[in-house]
Structures are given as C-alpha cells and as structure tokens.
Design an enzyme around this catalytic site. Structure first.
Site, mmCIF file in Angstrom:
data_model
loop_
_atom_site.group_PDB
_atom_site.id
_atom_site.type_symbol
_atom_site.label_atom_id
_atom_site.label_comp_id
_atom_site.label_asym_id
_atom_site.label_seq_id
_atom_site.Cartn_x
_atom_site.Cartn_y
_atom_site.Cartn_z
ATOM 1 N N SER A 19 0.828 -1.208 0.000
ATOM 2 C CA SER A 19 0.000 0.000 0.000
ATOM 3 C C SER A 19 0.857 1.251 0.000
ATOM 4 C CB SER A 19 -0.852 0.063 1.270
ATOM 5 O OG SER A 19 -1.590 -1.093 1.432
ATOM 6 N N HIS A 25 -2.588 -3.318 -6.321
ATOM 7 C CA HIS A 25 -3.048 -2.839 -5.016
ATOM 8 C C HIS A 25 -4.545 -3.088 -4.888
ATOM 9 C CE1 HIS A 25 -3.788 0.586 -1.976
ATOM 10 N NE2 HIS A 25 -3.361 -0.481 -1.362
ATOM 11 N N GLU A 78 -5.831 -0.816 -7.964
ATOM 12 C CA GLU A 78 -4.847 0.127 -8.501
ATOM 13 C C GLU A 78 -3.697 -0.709 -9.068
ATOM 14 O OE1 GLU A 78 -5.131 4.299 -6.011
ATOM 15 O OE2 GLU A 78 -4.055 2.667 -5.062
ATOM 16 N N ASN A 122 -5.095 6.359 -1.511
ATOM 17 C CA ASN A 122 -4.681 6.593 -0.121
ATOM 18 C C ASN A 122 -3.912 7.896 0.044
ATOM 19 O OD1 ASN A 122 -5.944 4.332 0.785
ATOM 20 N ND2 ASN A 122 -4.111 3.048 0.824
#
Ligand code: NAD
Length: 694
Positions: free
Chosen positions: A409, A430, A442, A480
């Site tokens: 991440s 991801h 992702e 994120n």
C-alpha cells in the site's frame, strides 16, 4: 457497411453490422430506413427481417456518437422506428445475444419478434440517469405487461429472452439457426393479410395499475433519493397507462430532454465513460500481446492474500497459496472457506461451487512449488525487509516471463522491483479490503514495468471483474494519498471546534457512504496510528493534529475494541456519540490554546472534499494518474464517493475550479492553513477557466 441488405426467398434481410454491438449510429439508422424503403419498392419482397451480425442484435445507441451532432441527426431512432412500424410489409426483428436500449426499442417497433434463447433483453438507460427515449416506456409495458416493464425500466437490469417467452414481446422462440427461423416465420406471416400488429395498439396488461405503480414508487423511495431518472421512468409509464400511447410518448420525450440536462445524468455518463477510459493506457496500445496467465501464486495467506486468492478461484484460475508456517496457512484457508460458506448461506453460491473453489486452492510452504506459475502476487507484512526477502526468493524460483506483483500500500515499488534482476516483470496490484468484494484495483506502474506486463494485468483485472486504474509510484498511490489529506482536515476540524458525529453527518449528507470517523472505527484506528507514526519519522514537516493519537493511547481502536471515536454497545455496530471522546477533544483544544468555534456543515464538506481535489490535482500534475477521470473512478469504486456527483474531480469541475481555488486559498489563510498548498494545476486551470476532465 454498417447495414447490409440481401434477399432470401422473397424476404428482405436487413443485417445490422456495426461492431462491436451494432450500435445505432447515424449510418446504421440511415441504412435501416433505406432498407425498409427498398423492400417497400420491390414487388418481389413480401416481408422484412432485421437481424444483427456478430455478437448482438443491437446494444442500442452508438456511444461513440454521444454528445456529437450525429446523435440527433435525422433519421433519429424515433424516425427509424416510425418507418419500421408503418411499413405495410411485415417487419420481423430476429433477436439474439443482446437487445438493449435503442436496440430493444427498435425491435418493439417491428410487427413481430423472433428470439433465440439466452438473449439479454434490457432498457438500461436509467443507469445513465436517463429513460428510454424512443418509445421504450410506452411499448415495453404493452408487450410484457405493466409489472415486468416497470421492473425492467426502473432497474435497467437485463432479463433473459426465455423468461419473456410467454409475453407478447416474442412471437416465436427460435430453435436452431435464427435467420432461418426468422425467414421461415416471415414467409409464413407474409401469407396472412395485413395490417400487421403494432405494439403501440395493444392494451397494457395489468390487474391493478394504480397499486402496481404505487408499489414501484415505494420500492425506489429509499434507493433513488439522489437520482431523478427512476422516478421519471415511472411517471412516463404511468402517463401512458392513464392517457394512452401518444400522450405517453410525448411525455417520455419531455422527460428525456429534461433528464439529459441533470447533473446526476451528467455524472453517471461521466462515470460510465471514465470506467471505459480507465482500461486504456495512452502508450500501451490495446493490441499489445498479453502474457498468458493461467496459474497463479499468492504469497501471504493473511487478510489480503486470502481475499486475493478468492478473486482468482472465482474466475476459475488455480492458486498456490504460500505462507511461512502451517498455522498461518491453516488459518488463511479456514478464513477463505468461511467466507465462501457465508456466500453459500446467502444463496450466492451452491455447496458444490464452494467445494470446487476450495479445490482450486493449493496451500504450500515451499517457494519451489511456485516455479511454474505465470503470476505471483505478494501480500506479506508491510515491511521493506520482509518484501526484500520475498522478492529475492521469487527472483530465484519464478520462471522467465512470470509476472511478479506486490500488493504493497505504501512502499516504493521501484525499490521492490530492484530486489530482482527482472524489474520489468514487477508491477503493483493494489487490492482494497475486503479484496474479494471491493471492485477497485490500482495497478501500479513502476519505472521499469514492461508494457506487456501492464497489458496482461489490465486484462486479468477484467477477468476477475475488477475496475483497474493505473497509478504511478508514490506513497499511497492515488486513493490513499488523497484520503490522507481528507483525514488530516477531519482531525484539524476536531481541534478547531467540530465533533466526530457532526463531521460524519455533514459528509454523509453530501453523499459519502460513511464519514471519516465511523470509517476509522470500522477499519481500526490503530491502522491510521501506524501510518502517522511513520509520517512523524519520515516527513516531520507534514503536520497532524495529534488528537487521534490520544484516542489510540486510550486503547480506543474502534469497533473491534467496542470503543473508538464512538461508543459501541456489546456486539453492536451502532455508533453512539461518546461523552468521553467529546470531552477529550475539548481538553485537547484547550491544552493547545485553540479557541473552539462553531464550524458549519458547508465548511466541513468543502474542507474534506477540496482536500481530495487539491491532492488529486497534484497527483494529476505529477503524472501519478494519467487522467482526471481515473481519479474519479478510484473514488467512486474504492472510497464511497457519491456516484451522482461523478467523483471528486468531476465534482470540482461542476462546482467551477475558480470557486474551488478561491476556497482553497481562503482555507490556506486560516488556522491550520499550512496543510493547504494550492496545487499548481488547480491554480492554472482556475485562471484559464479550465476543467480537470477536459
Ligand atoms: P496480514 O498480516 O493479514 O497478512 C500477512 C501474511 O503474510 C501473514 O499470513 C504472514 O504469515 C504472511 N507472511 C509474512 N512474511 C511472509 C513471508 N516471508 N513469506 C510468506 N508469507 C509471509 O497483512 P495484510 O493486511 O493481508 O497485508 C498484506 C499486504 O497487503 C501488505 O503489504 C499491506 O500493506 C497490503 N494491503 C493491506 C490492506 C488492508 O486493508 N489490510 C489493503 C491493501 C493492501
């Protein structure tokens, strides 16, 4: 040619041939009208069959013509349908595979319909915030009955042709070759004397229209609060029931023109095109040959590894699942089984399917077992030293050409790639938690990731039904990295004067599925704590309110500890505002010498959403995302951003970037303003009256 005209016996066959799904673009529409006229003028022709070549009868409007003058150029679909319906020679629609939207409306204009089993029949316009605009709301109820039509039009969901076989929609279900059957049917019908039946002349079958319509309204009352289209669908059908076909049709037109202009429809259409665009990578042509991916390895049988493995076996791809200890493997396998069995309990899988999926997973402790796999996805602890050990081992054992993917991440994918002698084969995949449920993936493109590796992973994403978005390498990638700025603002507002419940309520009213504090309580407040601790070490200049650390120091990790930003009664997920937390927040402000003020809902929403937008603009400017619509898709599919607002960047465009930039500058001048550095791209576009989504 998008339309072919041929003669079989004395039947004219109009074949729609506009791949991929015979979209009703201008030249196709013109071709149909010309075909009907040619048949009219040919004394040797007794009947007309309209059929689709290839994969569909017709998927409806040609989406490449959307928002172009061609879409409304004559003959429009309404004109085509009129020509078909008014033909003195009978017209038979021969339907296979797909008859959707305008395609189904066209078929409803024919005098007869012959269908192959297994065809998907739908009027999906509502999904784009519209209603069927070429008579669908009037003709479908007359063909399949009020109740079924309401359901189909209001949900947009496809129904298999055989389920509609008993209705007046189909005059015959074809066995064997569809064209043969349709031509036979046409020749037979041509023997009968006209005029041939028109759907518009039929009565709408119902037992109690008022009750049925009321119940349709009740059904959408909860779900369609932000979407005008389903309501209009019902209104248009009702008008046809009460006032007849012509008035219903005129009202349908009126509703269509009004809906096209609504922000909700614009947002839904944006999302539709954005999702398609996400699959396209500018410098990776769509014909790039993909690597074969048939056998998959997953490293780490924890939360993510288990969910990731489930995705693959759901798509019938066998998985070797590796962990370091028999215990970890047993736990992982047991969790996967529990998840599948929970789906079986809900009726989503049969017990045989559960067993078949479990058989596709082979647990192992030995890296050597993965030597023949085509793709290996790593999902071990988020620690660069552990990742290094794993990738060095993978480099030793993986066959040449195997794709090595990391689910990291936050770690630098290029560093991970450099642990191998084949960085071109390394890519980020991801997944989001729970990985078997969340649509978003992702795909992280490293500096050296080969183009065919990207193409292969994008193709695989489709196979496992994920929405893949390509992101460049940076901390947090797209989603994120943006959410961190949003969360920072949420915490700053706590110390400035707001309370968790107020912030959650304001952003939930804006349309987010869950506010930041309820979300943190669900995910575990310790996760954010770990990220902040790393930030304090690695980026001390990035200032945080430490209010959330206080919460964690008090052991309030969220639902799992029965207490977080909110209190939770034993075993309950209901978030109750906590007096203790509210007092703690007030004490924190006092200690910091901050005079608490009342913060309005509008400010709350602006600060949260513009924090996303401002960071999104930086991400776009840096090329981490290659287009604004990719960012919108990340937020729509992975972060619960309200669909009817089209994603943060689309929402900013709709608000006007000058307005957004002005607000960002204003917040930059307030306390905690150092968290706002207006993105250069935002400033540039605001100055030039531009948009993110050009
Ligand atoms: P987890 O702790 O639940 O699982 C990690 C698993 O890896 C454990 O079963 C552990 O035994 C195993 N493992 C550790 N070292 C190993 C090694 N050398 N070889 C084989 N197996 C090893 O962690 P998780 O939450 O599943 O996270 C895994 C990865 O996914 C991390 O990189 C994380 O950042 C990422 N990720 C997590 C989430 C999330 O919400 N949890 C979301 C996206 C990405």
């Amino acid at each position: 040619m998008p339309v072919q005209y041929t003669i079989r016996d004395n039947v004219a066959v109009i074949t729609l041939d506009n791949p991929p799904v015979n979209g009703l673009g201008h030249s196709t529409r013109l071709g149909i009208v010309e075909g009907v006229e040619r048949a009219r003028d040919d004394a040797n022709v007794a009947a007309v069959v309209i059929i689709g070549a290839g994969k569909a009868f017709s998927g409806g409007a040609d989406i490449t013509e959307f928002n172009t003058p061609k879409a409304t150029q004559e003959p429009t679909l309404a004109t085509v349908i009129k020509a078909v319906e008014n033909s003195e020679k009978p017209v038979i629609a021969a339907i296979h595979a797909i008859a959707m939207g305008g395609g189904l409306e066209l078929a409803l204009g024919a005098h007869y319909r012959v269908a192959a089993p297994g065809a998907q029949i739908a009027l999906p316009e509502v999904k784009l915030g519209l209603l069927p605009g070429a008579g669908g709301t009037q003709r479908l109820p007359r063909a399949v009955g009020l109740e079924t039509a309401l359901d189909m039009i209001v949900t947009g969901a496809p129904v298999k042709s055989e389920k509609l076989a008993h209705t007046a929609l189909f005059d015959e279900m074809a066995e064997g070759d569809l064209l043969d059957a349709a031509v036979r049917f046409a020749a037979r019908i041509a023997q009968t004397s006209g005029p041939h039946p028109k759907v518009r002349d039929r009565d709408i079958a119902h037992t109690d229209a008022e009750r049925i319509i009321r119940s349709a309204r009740e059904k959408i009352a909860q779900t369609a609060t932000h979407f005008p289209a389903p309501h209009k669908c019902i209104d248009a059908i009702e008008r046809g029931v009460n006032e007849g076909f012509e008035r219903g049709l005129a009202f349908e037109r009126e509703c269509f023109l009004a809906l096209v202009q609504t922000p909700e429809s614009r947002a839904l259409r944006h999302a539709f095109f954005a999702e398609r665009a996400a699959g396209k990578i500018a410098d990776v042509p769509s014909n790039t040959p993909a690597r074969k991916i048939e056998r998959i390895g997953v490293i780490g049988a924890g939360t993510m590894g288990g969910g990731i493995a489930m995705n693959f076996v759901n798509a019938d791809l066998p998985v070797l699942l590796l962990d370091t200890t028999p215990d970890a493997l047993d736990r992982g396998i047991a969790t996967i089984r529990r998840n599948f069995e929970a789906q079986a309990k809900k009726g989503k899988l049969t017990h045989e399917q559960v067993e078949a999926r479990m058989r596709l997973i082979t647990p192992t402790l030995a890296y050597g077992d993965l030597a023949e796999t085509d793709l290996i996805v790593e999902a071990v602890f988020e620690d660069i030293d552990v990742k290094e050990r794993v990738f060095r081992q993978l480099d030793d054992i993986a066959k040449p050409g195997a794709i090595l993917a990391s689910n990291t991440s936050t770690l630098d994918l290029d560093r991970i790639a450099a642990f191998t002698k084949r960085p071109g084969d390394v890519v980020g995949m991801h997944f989001f938690s729970p990985a078997n449920v969340m649509k978003l993936l992702e795909v992280v493109r490293g500096a050296k990731t080969e183009k065919d590796v990207l193409a292969s992973v994008m193709q695989l994403a489709k196979k496992i039904r994920k929405t893949a978005v390509v992101a460049g390498v940076c901390d947090g990638f797209i989603g994120n990295r943006m959410i961190e700025q949003y969360l920072r603002q949420a915490l700053f507002m706590l110390e400035e004067g707001a309370l968790p419940a107020q912030i959650d309520r304001a952003i939930e009213q804006f349309g987010f599925a869950m506010g930041p504090f309820r979300m943190s309580d669900l995910a575990g407040n310790d996760i954010g704590w770990a990220i902040r601790k790393r930030r304090y070490r690695e980026q001390p200049q990035m200032r945080y309110s430490q209010i959330a650390d206080r919460l964690c120091e008090a052991g309030r990790f969220g639902q799992k500890t029965g207490a977080g930003w909110y209190d939770y009664a034993d075993g309950s997920r209901e978030a109750k505002p906590s007096r203790m937390v509210d007092d703690m927040i007030a004490a924190y402000s006092k200690e910091r010498g901050i005079e608490r003020r009342s913060i309005g809902d509008e400010e709350i929403v602006e600060r949260l959403v513009y924090a996303l937008v401002n960071e999104g603009a930086k991400i776009l400017d840096e090329g981490i995302a290659s287009k604004a619509s990719d960012i919108d898709i990340v937020y729509l599919t992975g972060y619960g951003f309200p669909l009817w607002r089209g994603g943060p960047m689309f929402h900013a465009d709709a608000t006007g970037l000058q307005n957004v930039e002005r607000a960002v500058r204003q917040y930059a001048g307030q306390p905690n303003g150092d968290a706002w550095q207006p993105a250069a791209l935002l400033t540039r576009l605001a100055a030039s009256n531009g948009r993110f989504n050009a």
